[in-house]
Design a protein around this motif. Structure first.
Motif, PDB file in Angstrom:
ATOM      1  N   LEU A 168      -2.919 -37.785  12.429  1.00 50.20           N
ATOM      2  CA  LEU A 168      -2.549 -37.771  11.017  1.00 50.20           C
ATOM      3  C   LEU A 168      -1.411 -36.792  10.764  1.00 50.20           C
ATOM      4  N   LEU A 169      -1.489 -35.610  11.353  1.00 47.55           N
ATOM      5  CA  LEU A 169      -0.432 -34.615  11.156  1.00 47.55           C
ATOM      6  C   LEU A 169       0.894 -35.081  11.739  1.00 47.55           C
ATOM      7  N   GLU A 170       0.854 -35.773  12.856  1.00 47.09           N
ATOM      8  CA  GLU A 170       2.088 -36.296  13.431  1.00 47.09           C
ATOM      9  C   GLU A 170       2.778 -37.253  12.451  1.00 47.09           C
ATOM     10  N   THR A 171       1.988 -38.113  11.825  1.00 48.11           N
ATOM     11  CA  THR A 171       2.537 -39.052  10.850  1.00 48.11           C
ATOM     12  C   THR A 171       3.080 -38.326   9.634  1.00 48.11           C
ATOM     13  N   ILE A 172       2.334 -37.342   9.147  1.00 48.91           N
ATOM     14  CA  ILE A 172       2.762 -36.591   7.960  1.00 48.91           C
ATOM     15  C   ILE A 172       4.055 -35.829   8.231  1.00 48.91           C
ATOM     16  N   ILE A 173       4.097 -35.111   9.334  1.00 47.61           N
ATOM     17  CA  ILE A 173       5.290 -34.317   9.655  1.00 47.61           C
ATOM     18  C   ILE A 173       6.516 -35.208   9.785  1.00 47.61           C
ATOM     19  N   GLY A 174       6.326 -36.408  10.339  1.00 50.82           N
ATOM     20  CA  GLY A 174       7.444 -37.332  10.498  1.00 50.82           C
ATOM     21  C   GLY A 174       8.066 -37.744   9.180  1.00 50.82           C
ATOM     22  N   ARG A 175       7.318 -37.640   8.091  1.00 51.35           N
ATOM     23  CA  ARG A 175       7.831 -38.003   6.773  1.00 51.35           C
ATOM     24  C   ARG A 175       8.403 -36.806   6.023  1.00 51.35           C
ATOM     25  N   ARG A 176       8.364 -35.637   6.619  1.00 51.96           N
ATOM     26  CA  ARG A 176       8.981 -34.426   6.099  1.00 51.96           C
ATOM     27  C   ARG A 176       8.642 -34.148   4.631  1.00 51.96           C
ATOM     28  N   PRO A 177       7.364 -33.936   4.314  1.00 53.71           N
ATOM     29  CA  PRO A 177       7.021 -33.540   2.948  1.00 53.71           C
ATOM     30  C   PRO A 177       7.500 -32.118   2.669  1.00 53.71           C
ATOM     31  N   ASP A 178       7.450 -31.714   1.420  1.00 50.39           N
ATOM     32  CA  ASP A 178       7.843 -30.352   1.054  1.00 50.39           C
ATOM     33  C   ASP A 178       6.777 -29.334   1.448  1.00 50.39           C
ATOM     34  N   GLY A 179       5.585 -29.795   1.758  1.00 53.60           N
ATOM     35  CA  GLY A 179       4.522 -28.888   2.164  1.00 53.60           C
ATOM     36  C   GLY A 179       3.330 -29.648   2.693  1.00 53.60           C
ATOM     37  N   VAL A 180       2.491 -28.955   3.471  1.00 52.65           N
ATOM     38  CA  VAL A 180       1.262 -29.524   4.016  1.00 52.65           C
ATOM     39  C   VAL A 180       0.125 -28.557   3.703  1.00 52.65           C
ATOM     40  N   ILE A 181      -0.952 -29.089   3.127  1.00 54.07           N
ATOM     41  CA  ILE A 181      -2.125 -28.285   2.797  1.00 54.07           C
ATOM     42  C   ILE A 181      -3.300 -28.804   3.613  1.00 54.07           C
ATOM     43  N   LEU A 182      -3.892 -27.928   4.405  1.00 50.10           N
ATOM     44  CA  LEU A 182      -4.945 -28.319   5.338  1.00 50.10           C
ATOM     45  C   LEU A 182      -6.283 -27.696   4.960  1.00 50.10           C
ATOM     46  N   THR A 183      -7.358 -28.379   5.300  1.00 48.50           N
ATOM     47  CA  THR A 183      -8.697 -27.826   5.144  1.00 48.50           C
ATOM     48  C   THR A 183      -9.116 -27.216   6.468  1.00 48.50           C
ATOM     49  N   GLY A 184      -9.397 -25.911   6.452  1.00 47.35           N
ATOM     50  CA  GLY A 184      -9.842 -25.256   7.678  1.00 47.35           C
ATOM     51  C   GLY A 184      -8.701 -24.697   8.499  1.00 47.35           C
ATOM     52  N   ILE A 185      -9.064 -24.024   9.596  1.00 40.01           N
ATOM     53  CA  ILE A 185      -8.090 -23.310  10.416  1.00 40.01           C
ATOM     54  C   ILE A 185      -8.120 -23.690  11.887  1.00 40.01           C
ATOM     55  N   MET A 186      -9.174 -24.314  12.340  1.00 37.48           N
ATOM     56  CA  MET A 186      -9.306 -24.567  13.768  1.00 37.48           C
ATOM     57  C   MET A 186      -8.566 -25.838  14.177  1.00 37.48           C
ATOM     58  N   HIS A 187      -7.268 -25.731  14.311  1.00 36.31           N
ATOM     59  CA  HIS A 187      -6.442 -26.871  14.682  1.00 36.31           C
ATOM     60  C   HIS A 187      -6.112 -26.796  16.174  1.00 36.31           C
ATOM     61  N   SER A 188      -5.817 -27.931  16.758  1.00 40.17           N
ATOM     62  CA  SER A 188      -5.510 -27.953  18.183  1.00 40.17           C
ATOM     63  C   SER A 188      -4.192 -27.228  18.461  1.00 40.17           C
ATOM     64  N   THR A 189      -4.012 -26.855  19.712  1.00 38.45           N
ATOM     65  CA  THR A 189      -2.754 -26.208  20.114  1.00 38.45           C
ATOM     66  C   THR A 189      -1.567 -27.109  19.810  1.00 38.45           C
ATOM     67  N   LEU A 190      -1.731 -28.402  20.048  1.00 39.22           N
ATOM     68  CA  LEU A 190      -0.654 -29.355  19.777  1.00 39.22           C
ATOM     69  C   LEU A 190      -0.327 -29.402  18.294  1.00 39.22           C
TER      70      LEU A 190
END
Length: 347
Positions: free
Chosen positions: A127-149
């Motif tokens: 999901l993050l790969e798709t979101i980043i590819g669309r270059r939004p002005d910001g990303v808001i995530l729930t939680g902190i334990m994200h993968s290294t990638l």
């Protein structure tokens, strides 16, 4: 007028058959203005006369044209789109935050795109790969334990990021949340102070809940409680999870006198099952949930719950993203909103 509408419709159908969409040039032609004038009318309406502005608006309405915000953002590097990612849209505990994000962003000319990541890291990565590819002005995530990638991609993108509903000394960028470990410890101390000595947990199996449970068990044992059993249920949890969990725990130890639940929905299930079995609440069994949903105060007996200000989390996260999108520096990029144990009749 009918002939004009038919012509507009026919032109639109021809473009769709050719795999083309309506363009600003089509709008300009219909409004009888130059494309640059149509662009000014849509982007800086104060720069054109009222008469031209009305002609362009009429042309937009007749054609159904929607401006290409991505193309318009290539020069300004602004999309006015913010992506928010939550584990599930069925989790009532996140609804206040989503509502506050939506309202705060919309009031300032931004739109929010909501994504559901589930509780598995692989889905969040995709999901993050798709979101980043669309270059939004910001990303808001729930939680902190994200993968290294995921962390690497977020940092490399340069997009402002706010992590929420948690705390860590190593945020990706900005952070608005609270300590799940402190919640667990505080609940154990709260129940112990009210004379409870046989505590247990019924919890969803997500990472944040597990950290709360561990802190709850450690604090209870430090206070002299020998064993703190935990019954895990799949996330997102439900009323049925709470009923099943209480049955399982009581089958092993009928003397339990307090249950800490990972959500108010689980707590509602525990309360329902206790009433079905004739267990008196809170005399025989104390129950405490997390989320302080609106329905919790309306139950009988009313449910004690850990209150987290989801509205404040959403509003603050939106403000952080907008400040950074405007090129401003966020003075305090880490915000601990804390929590409150709201005591009601189940304890």
């Amino acid at each position: 007028m009918a002939d004009d509408k038919d012509a507009d419709s026919a032109a639109g159908k021809r473009r769709r058959r050719k795999g083309l969409g309506l363009t600003l040039r089509d709008v300009a032609r219909l409004a009888n203005v130059a494309p640059i004038t149509a662009s000014r009318a849509l982007n800086t309406p104060d720069a054109v006369s009222d008469e031209i502005l009305q002609r362009v608006k009429d042309a937009v309405e007749r054609t159904g044209y929607v401006p290409n915000l991505l193309a318009g953002g290539l020069a300004s590097r602004r999309s006015r789109l913010v992506a928010a990612v939550v584990p599930t849209i069925t989790g009532s505990v996140f609804l206040e935050t989503v509502q506050a994000l939506t309202e705060t962003l919309a009031a300032n000319g931004y739109q929010m795109m909501l994504g559901q990541s589930g509780y598995h890291g692989s889905r969040e990565d995709a999901l993050l790969e798709t979101i980043i590819g669309r270059r939004p002005d910001g990303v808001i995530l729930t939680g902190i334990m994200h993968s290294t990638l995921a962390r690497r991609r977020l940092v490399a993108s340069g997009i402002p990021v706010v992590e929420t509903w948690d705390l860590t000394p190593t945020p990706v960028d900005m952070l608005v949340g609270f300590s799940h470990e402190k919640v667990g410890s505080a609940v154990a101390q709260f129940l112990h102070a009210r004379g409870r000595r046989k505590m247990a947990c019924i919890s969803a199996n997500d990472e944040r809940a597990i950290r709360r449970n561990n802190a709850f068990a450690n604090a209870a044992q430090a206070l002299g409680v020998e064993v703190v059993p935990t019954h895990m249920v799949p996330a997102p949890s439900s009323v049925a999870s709470g009923r099943e969990g209480l049955r399982a725990l009581l089958a092993k130890d009928p003397s339990l006198d307090a249950i800490f639940c990972s959500s108010d929905m689980v707590a509602l299930g525990v309360l329902t099952e206790a009433q079905a079995q004739g267990i008196r609440v809170p005399e025989q069994l104390a129950i405490i949930g997390l989320g302080d949903l609106a329905m919790s105060r309306e139950l009988h007996p009313a449910l004690t719950s850990v209150r987290v200000d989801g509205t404040l989390i959403g509003h603050t996260a939106a403000q952080y993203i907008m400040q950074r999108a405007e090129g401003e520096v966020v003075a305090e990029p880490v915000c601990d909103v804390g929590f409150t144990i709201v005591e009601r009749a189940t304890t």
